[in-house]
Design a protein around this motif. Sequence first.
Motif, PDB file in Angstrom:
ATOM      1  N   MET A   1       0.849  -1.172   0.000  1.00  0.00           N
ATOM      2  CA  MET A   1       0.000   0.000   0.000  1.00  0.00           C
ATOM      3  C   MET A   1       0.897   1.239   0.000  1.00  0.00           C
ATOM      4  O   MET A   1       1.952   1.262   0.599  1.00  0.00           O
ATOM      5  N   SER A   2       0.430   2.258  -0.642  1.00  0.00           N
ATOM      6  CA  SER A   2       1.229   3.483  -0.730  1.00  0.00           C
ATOM      7  C   SER A   2       1.243   4.215   0.606  1.00  0.00           C
ATOM      8  O   SER A   2       0.442   3.952   1.486  1.00  0.00           O
ATOM      9  N   GLU A   3       2.173   5.151   0.678  1.00  0.00           N
ATOM     10  CA  GLU A   3       2.282   5.929   1.916  1.00  0.00           C
ATOM     11  C   GLU A   3       1.022   6.745   2.140  1.00  0.00           C
ATOM     12  O   GLU A   3       0.557   6.907   3.264  1.00  0.00           O
ATOM     13  N   ASN A   4       0.425   7.254   1.039  1.00  0.00           N
ATOM     14  CA  ASN A   4      -0.799   8.027   1.137  1.00  0.00           C
ATOM     15  C   ASN A   4      -1.931   7.160   1.683  1.00  0.00           C
ATOM     16  O   ASN A   4      -2.724   7.607   2.513  1.00  0.00           O
ATOM     17  N   GLY A   5      -2.002   5.869   1.233  1.00  0.00           N
ATOM     18  CA  GLY A   5      -3.020   4.944   1.718  1.00  0.00           C
ATOM     19  C   GLY A   5      -2.848   4.656   3.201  1.00  0.00           C
ATOM     20  O   GLY A   5      -3.827   4.523   3.935  1.00  0.00           O
ATOM     21  N   ASP A   6      -1.581   4.519   3.654  1.00  0.00           N
ATOM     22  CA  ASP A   6      -1.314   4.298   5.075  1.00  0.00           C
ATOM     23  C   ASP A   6      -1.776   5.485   5.909  1.00  0.00           C
ATOM     24  O   ASP A   6      -2.337   5.314   6.989  1.00  0.00           O
ATOM     25  N   ASN A   7      -1.522   6.691   5.423  1.00  0.00           N
ATOM     26  CA  ASN A   7      -1.947   7.892   6.144  1.00  0.00           C
ATOM     27  C   ASN A   7      -3.461   7.970   6.246  1.00  0.00           C
ATOM     28  O   ASN A   7      -3.995   8.364   7.289  1.00  0.00           O
TER      29      ASN A   7
ATOM     30  N   ALA B   1      -5.553   5.420   6.282  1.00  0.00           N
ATOM     31  CA  ALA B   1      -5.981   4.404   7.243  1.00  0.00           C
ATOM     32  C   ALA B   1      -5.743   4.893   8.667  1.00  0.00           C
ATOM     33  O   ALA B   1      -6.585   4.690   9.550  1.00  0.00           O
ATOM     34  N   ASP B   2      -4.594   5.540   8.901  1.00  0.00           N
ATOM     35  CA  ASP B   2      -4.299   6.080  10.225  1.00  0.00           C
ATOM     36  C   ASP B   2      -5.292   7.182  10.598  1.00  0.00           C
ATOM     37  O   ASP B   2      -5.749   7.260  11.741  1.00  0.00           O
ATOM     38  N   ILE B   3      -5.617   8.037   9.644  1.00  0.00           N
ATOM     39  CA  ILE B   3      -6.577   9.122   9.890  1.00  0.00           C
ATOM     40  C   ILE B   3      -7.952   8.526  10.225  1.00  0.00           C
ATOM     41  O   ILE B   3      -8.618   8.955  11.175  1.00  0.00           O
ATOM     42  N   ALA B   4      -8.361   7.505   9.461  1.00  0.00           N
ATOM     43  CA  ALA B   4      -9.661   6.862   9.710  1.00  0.00           C
ATOM     44  C   ALA B   4      -9.685   6.228  11.097  1.00  0.00           C
ATOM     45  O   ALA B   4     -10.683   6.339  11.822  1.00  0.00           O
ATOM     46  N   ASP B   5      -8.582   5.563  11.479  1.00  0.00           N
ATOM     47  CA  ASP B   5      -8.508   4.967  12.814  1.00  0.00           C
ATOM     48  C   ASP B   5      -8.573   6.028  13.904  1.00  0.00           C
ATOM     49  O   ASP B   5      -9.219   5.831  14.935  1.00  0.00           O
ATOM     50  N   ASP B   6      -7.900   7.156  13.702  1.00  0.00           N
ATOM     51  CA  ASP B   6      -7.931   8.243  14.684  1.00  0.00           C
ATOM     52  C   ASP B   6      -9.346   8.798  14.846  1.00  0.00           C
ATOM     53  O   ASP B   6      -9.799   9.076  15.967  1.00  0.00           O
TER      54      ASP B   6
ATOM     55  N   SER C   1      -2.306  -9.969  12.937  1.00  0.00           N
ATOM     56  CA  SER C   1      -1.074  -9.236  12.608  1.00  0.00           C
ATOM     57  C   SER C   1      -1.257  -7.729  12.576  1.00  0.00           C
ATOM     58  O   SER C   1      -0.270  -6.996  12.545  1.00  0.00           O
ATOM     59  N   SER C   2      -2.475  -7.244  12.561  1.00  0.00           N
ATOM     60  CA  SER C   2      -2.697  -5.796  12.542  1.00  0.00           C
ATOM     61  C   SER C   2      -2.935  -5.285  13.961  1.00  0.00           C
ATOM     62  O   SER C   2      -3.884  -4.570  14.231  1.00  0.00           O
ATOM     63  N   LYS C   3      -2.039  -5.646  14.863  1.00  0.00           N
ATOM     64  CA  LYS C   3      -2.166  -5.210  16.252  1.00  0.00           C
ATOM     65  C   LYS C   3      -2.162  -3.693  16.331  1.00  0.00           C
ATOM     66  O   LYS C   3      -1.753  -3.015  15.410  1.00  0.00           O
TER      67      LYS C   3
END
Length: 178
Positions: free
Chosen positions: A1-7, A9-14, A63-65
């Motif tokens: 996944m791209s860095e933008n996609g990771d960001n 996902a992190d924003i959605a989790d936040d 694995s997605s702890k």
Amino acid sequence: MSENGDNLADIADDVLESAYANGTHYDARWLRDHAVKASSGQNPLKMIVVDLILGDSIERLDSSKDRRIYGPASVLVEYWPDGGINQRTYQLGKGPEMPRTTYDGRYIKPGVQLGRKPGTPTDTDTFEWDDVSHTVREWMDDTRRHPSVTEVLLRRRLKVNGWTVERALTEPKRHRSA
């Protein structure tokens, strides 16, 4: 996944974490402590089913702890005897039921009935007198019954002693002398 996609996902989790801050969160320790036996044997499979409502979350055990599963959902966690953990998510209400256990934690196999079902009669044997056939419980309502005859006594007189219904209903209870 791209860095933008990771960001993203992190924003959605936040965003989810802040929205669910006031709900109940179930962590790995709580899940393990509340799991019940789901098979018999010395080292049984243990499992727990948690129904999450809107606002609740549960820790991911794969694995997605450090990520959570958010409600509404049903989450099944299985703890295998070999140390493996399996976690599945279902639509709320569609997940499996918790395994049944006795008050002391022993597993009850599916299909095993403990006690009797509520509302089912305990005794369906009928006894006839004056061309009327009733169960013991129905005979207890008969107006000819002597007041000292209890349901237990009537049942014993009819089933164990083999008395007639007339004698079992009308004969007073004998008091034993010391």
